[in-house]
Write a protein that holds these residues in place. Structure first.
Motif, PDB file in Angstrom:
ATOM      1  N   ASP A 446      -5.346  11.172  -0.342  1.00 49.37           N
ATOM      2  CA  ASP A 446      -4.319  10.474  -1.115  1.00 49.37           C
ATOM      3  C   ASP A 446      -4.700   9.016  -1.390  1.00 49.37           C
ATOM      4  N   VAL A 447      -5.380   8.396  -0.462  1.00 53.47           N
ATOM      5  CA  VAL A 447      -5.761   6.988  -0.591  1.00 53.47           C
ATOM      6  C   VAL A 447      -6.604   6.751  -1.836  1.00 53.47           C
ATOM      7  N   LEU A 448      -7.426   7.718  -2.235  1.00 55.03           N
ATOM      8  CA  LEU A 448      -8.306   7.529  -3.383  1.00 55.03           C
ATOM      9  C   LEU A 448      -7.513   7.311  -4.668  1.00 55.03           C
ATOM     10  N   ALA A 449      -6.328   7.906  -4.758  1.00 56.91           N
ATOM     11  CA  ALA A 449      -5.511   7.742  -5.952  1.00 56.91           C
ATOM     12  C   ALA A 449      -4.820   6.384  -5.994  1.00 56.91           C
ATOM     13  N   ARG A 450      -4.745   5.702  -4.860  1.00 58.49           N
ATOM     14  CA  ARG A 450      -3.985   4.458  -4.765  1.00 58.49           C
ATOM     15  C   ARG A 450      -4.855   3.210  -4.630  1.00 58.49           C
ATOM     16  N   ALA A 451      -6.121   3.383  -4.274  1.00 60.40           N
ATOM     17  CA  ALA A 451      -6.953   2.237  -3.894  1.00 60.40           C
ATOM     18  C   ALA A 451      -7.012   1.173  -4.981  1.00 60.40           C
ATOM     19  N   ALA A 452      -7.175   1.568  -6.246  1.00 61.08           N
ATOM     20  CA  ALA A 452      -7.274   0.576  -7.325  1.00 61.08           C
ATOM     21  C   ALA A 452      -5.965  -0.185  -7.506  1.00 61.08           C
ATOM     22  N   LEU A 453      -4.843   0.460  -7.220  1.00 66.09           N
ATOM     23  CA  LEU A 453      -3.546  -0.220  -7.269  1.00 66.09           C
ATOM     24  C   LEU A 453      -3.386  -1.140  -6.073  1.00 66.09           C
TER      25      LEU A 453
END
Length: 590
Positions: A446-453
């Protein structure tokens, strides 16, 4: 197909309905009453007959509770609905941020000492009530009739929709084989199954009892001897005798509790989905296990995956026609409802649509920041120049269920909107490109979808992905991409990939494709024994006008160009004329 739900329960109806419920509570000697968004079958979706939470409070979200006390009434909503609930409930209700504030915690703080709390034992699972009873020391949870039903004078009739067989070439496995396979794995003589989509999958049937979800209402006992007792109105099953065959015995639904009470020996149930009233009717030994249909249903077989691919191509062409239509409209010339009707019209024109898979979300400007926004005649607004239009929608086709979100620039987008969109896109691409070892679950990626944010202090308050059924529920467990996702991914699972970002009062962004878990080919020098990856199922352009190219890495730009080339290759032959020309422009390389 568009329906305006704003008249079902309006904020001004909340106070008199709550007052009527409190009179019933007083007559029963109760200090409070629990109203969940649930039915006796414990699925996620409810029929109008069972939508008591919406009728009482006005809140129409897909999850939540009301705890009605004599002096206070809390409406519990998760992060998806915290903007929405403010507009839907009257001030006699107090919105509660859940699960940050637990149900038991709030009850303990607000229920008068010594007060009894009533609930309908059909509407709560064994697990839910256990947790409440364990946490509420000194509080009596009182099983009673449903008090909302007593005051709901024009309550719709319980659904009794017709049931049809799902063709074997689409199901991919005969229901007799499914029954035999699952029966061999039981730890008891009989297993109770209540989830509508589990019963539909097990018996290769589809129903019409729940809007937008092709499932029937009923209960089932899966027996270790390889038979099933199906407690369902026989009128719904007319003409299905040959399909169901000798393995399935149809019995009246009103006889279910009596049948459970007579079961001898060990009885298997899923405490997360078995209603309290059913569990408490068992006289033998209870064996608690997960619903045996959950994982097999989630692992789509070759026929189901092929059906999903075909459905997504058909649906993708409808989406392209819709996006071309949106681009042909001048800013300020169409409304959210116009967009819903146009999109549903393009899907209907496929001549294959059975239903939409959920109420279409069409939110422009600030309405896009309401995660599960449902447009009504009261809230409908025009899409203006410089705004974003968020459209989350899907279709139910006999060969597959679709779910897609696209965020569209209306006119010239702002700098912040472009940056936010690109960071959301980076998260979606990150999951799409991922190779990972077998055994990982949603919480691991899940972290991969949020890292850029997270890099700029942004985030979103919903999960990144949910399971999707095969011409079944658009939300399907048990696997999900979220911090709470603990079920390991397995080949055949179909999930959504939908990161987002929401600026309350201004705009919302979400980009969603459906993806299927598959075995990853081995790499030279690979030391991890087995790796998995995601196959993309959704083929629809992503709005290039909202992309800040300098924020994308070279591998991300390559992925997007390759994706758009794939869209053009697959969907190009399915559209023509102006739509084909629009598609070529939309799929041009960055």
């Amino acid at each position: 197909m568009f329906q305006d739900f704003s008249q079902t329960a309006r904020p001004e109806q909340g106070p008199p309905r709550l007052a009527a419920l409190r009179r019933e509570m007083e007559a029963e000697g109760l200090a409070g009453f629990l109203v969940p968004r649930a039915d006796a079958y414990q699925g996620e979706y409810v029929a109008p007959h069972d939508d008591r939470l919406a009728w009482l409070t006005g809140f129409t979200g897909s999850a939540g509770y009301c705890v009605a006390l004599q002096a206070k009434a809390g409406v519990f909503v998760d992060s998806r609905y915290r903007v929405q609930v403010k507009t839907q409930v009257a001030d006699v209700y107090t919105p509660v941020d859940w699960p940050e504030v637990g149900l038991a915690e709030w009850i303990a703080d607000n229920l008068p000492e010594g007060g009894d709390l009533g609930f309908d034992p059909w509407l709560f699972s064994l697990d839910q009530i256990r947790r409440l009873e364990d946490a509420l020391d000194g509080v009596t949870l009182h099983r009673c009739d449903n008090l909302v039903d007593r005051i709901w004078d024009d309550q719709p009739e319980a659904p009794a929709g017709a049931v049809a067989a799902q063709p074997l070439d689409l199901a991919g496995e005969a229901h007799e084989a499914k029954i035999d396979r699952l029966a061999k794995g039981l730890e008891a003589a009989a297993c109770i199954i209540t989830l509508p989509d589990s019963i539909a999958w097990l018996l290769n049937i589809r129903g019409t009892d729940i809007p937008r979800n092709p499932v029937p209402h009923g209960f089932a006992l899966l027996n270790r001897d390889g038979t099933v007792e199906l407690f369902m109105d026989a009128a719904k099953l007319e003409g299905l005798g040959d399909h169901l065959g000798d393995k399935v015995k149809v019995l009246p639904p009103e006889g279910f509790i009596a049948a459970v009470a007579t079961l001898g020996g060990r009885v298997q149930l899923d405490p997360a989905t078995c209603p309290v009233v059913v569990a408490e009717a068992i006289t033998g030994e209870i064996i608690e296990c997960a619903d045996p249909c959950l994982l097999p249903k989630a692992r789509k077989n070759a026929a189901e995956l092929e059906g999903a691919r075909a459905a997504h191509l058909r649906d993708g062409a409808a989406m392209v026609r819709f996006l071309a239509w949106v681009d042909a409209q001048a800013p300020g010339s169409f409304t959210e409802i116009d967009a819903v009707k146009a999109l549903e019209g393009f899907r209907t024109a496929t001549n294959a649509l059975r239903d939409i898979s959920f109420e279409t979300i069409s939110g422009s400007g600030p309405n896009g920041a309401i995660v599960h926004y449902r447009v009504t005649e009261d809230t409908d607004r025009t899409a203006q120049d410089g705004e974003l239009l968020l459209v989350d929608s899907g279709g139910q086709y006999v060969d597959g269920t679709t779910d897609i979100t696209r965020t569209i620039a209306i006119g010239t987008p702002g700098d912040e909107e472009q940056e936010a969109f690109t960071r959301v896109l980076k998260g979606m691409i990150g999951l799409s490109r991922l190779r990972f070892p077998k055994g990982l679950a949603g919480r691991d990626i899940d972290v991969l979808a949020r890292a850029a944010l997270w890099d700029v202090g942004w985030d979103y308050g919903h999960g990144t992905g949910h399971g999707v059924g095969s011409y079944l529920s658009v939300h399907e467990g048990p696997a999900r991409i979220a911090r709470s996702g603990t079920i390991a991914f397995e080949p055949g699972m179909i999930l959504s990939n939908e990161p987002g970002f929401y600026r309350e009062g201004s705009y919302g962004i979400r980009i969603e494709n459906l993806i299927a878990v598959e075995e990853a080919p081995e790499l030279n020098g690979q030391v991890v024994p087995r790796m998995l990856r995601f196959e993309t199922l959704t083929w629809v352009p992503i709005d290039r006008r909202l992309i800040r190219k300098e924020l994308l890495t070279e591998p991300e730009r390559d992925w997007l160009d390759s994706y758009h080339a794939g869209v053009l290759e697959r969907i190009g032959p399915l559209v023509e004329g102006n739509e084909a020309e629009w598609l070529k422009r939309a799929c041009a390389p960055l």
